[in-house]
Write a protein that holds these residues in place. Structure first.
Motif, short mmCIF file in Angstrom:
data_model
loop_
_atom_site.label_atom_id
_atom_site.label_comp_id
_atom_site.label_asym_id
_atom_site.label_seq_id
_atom_site.Cartn_x
_atom_site.Cartn_y
_atom_site.Cartn_z
N LYS A 116 20.27 -11.61 14.74
CA LYS A 116 19.73 -11.79 13.47
C LYS A 116 19.08 -12.87 12.72
O LYS A 116 19.72 -13.64 12.96
CB LYS A 116 19.93 -10.57 12.19
CG LYS A 116 18.87 -10.58 11.55
CD LYS A 116 20.24 -9.96 10.14
CE LYS A 116 19.39 -9.47 9.47
NZ LYS A 116 18.39 -8.96 8.84
N SER B 271 21.23 -15.22 9.79
CA SER B 271 22.57 -14.72 10.20
C SER B 271 23.94 -15.73 10.63
O SER B 271 24.96 -16.05 10.08
CB SER B 271 23.11 -13.55 11.72
OG SER B 271 22.63 -13.94 12.78
N TYR B 272 23.43 -16.93 11.44
CA TYR B 272 24.44 -17.76 11.30
C TYR B 272 23.22 -19.41 11.27
O TYR B 272 21.87 -19.54 11.12
CB TYR B 272 24.82 -17.56 13.08
CG TYR B 272 25.70 -17.06 13.54
CD1 TYR B 272 27.45 -17.11 12.98
CD2 TYR B 272 25.19 -15.69 13.55
CE1 TYR B 272 27.83 -16.19 13.24
CE2 TYR B 272 26.39 -14.67 14.50
CZ TYR B 272 27.77 -14.71 14.35
OH TYR B 272 28.26 -13.96 14.11
N THR C 143 26.12 -12.25 20.90
CA THR C 143 25.58 -11.80 20.07
C THR C 143 27.63 -11.47 20.60
O THR C 143 28.38 -11.24 19.59
CB THR C 143 25.44 -10.93 19.35
OG1 THR C 143 25.11 -9.71 20.00
CG2 THR C 143 23.89 -10.99 19.22
N ARG D 98 25.92 -11.59 4.69
CA ARG D 98 25.49 -11.53 5.99
C ARG D 98 26.25 -10.53 7.07
O ARG D 98 27.35 -10.55 6.07
CB ARG D 98 25.60 -13.30 6.31
CG ARG D 98 25.03 -14.25 5.76
CD ARG D 98 24.59 -15.65 6.82
NE ARG D 98 23.97 -16.42 5.74
CZ ARG D 98 23.73 -17.86 6.16
NH1 ARG D 98 24.44 -18.22 7.02
NH2 ARG D 98 23.64 -18.50 5.41
N HIS E 143 27.76 -9.82 9.90
CA HIS E 143 28.98 -10.29 11.22
C HIS E 143 30.34 -9.62 11.18
O HIS E 143 30.72 -8.57 10.26
CB HIS E 143 29.62 -11.54 10.47
CG HIS E 143 28.44 -12.65 10.02
ND1 HIS E 143 27.87 -13.50 11.26
CD2 HIS E 143 28.46 -13.02 8.98
CE1 HIS E 143 27.07 -14.45 10.53
NE2 HIS E 143 27.62 -14.24 9.49
#
Length: 253
Positions: A11, A14-15, A38, A56, A58
């Motif tokens: 996504k 996301s990081y 992922t 986010r 995770h």
């Protein structure tokens, strides 16, 4: 696999970009890529990182750790079963326990510099989480779990053949199997005479010495073993001698 291909599976946002770069470097260093990155990211994501990034999406590595623990034990069990047909169930169990215990997993993780890639919360980072043995052992198991889900059992075995199994073959875990005591008991029961161990050869450079030990009884050589230390070489020589005595006595391997 390029970073752009990875980002199609992860996504966007996301990081941080630095994390994407970190794991691209990891895959390059380890020599293979994940079809689903992922899984790789999750294997290195500690719960403290998830707690600090709640906005986010995770997942931490705890479920992968659970799976990896089982996969690792199966892979090691099969390797030992096939490699050491003369070992008893009890001996196999002891050796497997030494291979999959926390100190051993930490050693494997350190060799691959896993601590560098772990995603931690600030608090965990500040308290030395990156080098904490239990955390590194968990990450190693989680990585095995991720590798299994992404590439299958054979890929896990291939990975272990590079990192773990060679150490077993050279006797790195022979200290858990007290073959010298077993041999002493066998010799005493048969009143065969006095056992003696001696180093008959030393091979390799000074920084990577390999010792060769021979075990004799009444001047007759029963077995030889090679190891990174004299004690390890003696243990493996005793193991060889036990195997030979069992053959002589007509016992099953």
């Amino acid at each position: 696999m390029t970073m752009n291909k990875k980002e199609r599976h992860i996504k966007k946002g996301s990081y941080p970009e630095s994390v994407h770069k970190r794991f691209a470097d990891f895959e390059e260093n380890i020599g293979f890529t994940f079809s689903d990155p992922t899984l790789l990211y999750r294997a290195f994501t500690h719960s403290s990182y998830v707690n600090e990034h709640r906005r986010r999406i995770h997942d931490d590595n705890e479920r992968l750790e659970f799976l990896g623990d089982a996969v690792l034990e199966l892979a090691v069990s099969r390797f030992l079963f096939e490699t050491y047909p003369s070992m008893s169930e009890g001996e196999l169990t002891k050796l497997r326990a030494a291979i999959v215990c926390e100190p051993s997993l930490v050693q494997f993780a350190d060799e691959l510099d896993f601590g560098r890639y772990v995603l931690l919360g600030k608090g965990e980072e500040q308290t030395g989480g990156r080098t904490r043995p239990s955390l590194l052992a968990d990450v190693f198991e989680a990585f095995v779990g991720a590798l299994y889900l992404d590439n299958g059992f054979d890929k896990v075995v291939g990975f272990l053949e590079q990192i773990v199994f060679p150490k077993v073959k050279v006797g790195a875990f022979s200290h858990v199997m007290d073959y010298k005591s077993q041999l002493q008991e066998m010799v005493q029961q048969s009143s065969s005479g006095q056992l003696n161990y001696r180093i008959v050869d030393e091979k390799g450079p000074a920084h990577d010495r390999v010792f060769v030990s021979a075990v004799t009884i009444g001047g007759d050589e029963l077995g030889r073993g090679e190891g990174k230390s004299k004690k390890e070489a003696e243990q493996l020589a005793a193991r060889h001698a036990i195997s030979e005595l069992r053959k002589t006595e007509g016992q099953a391997e």
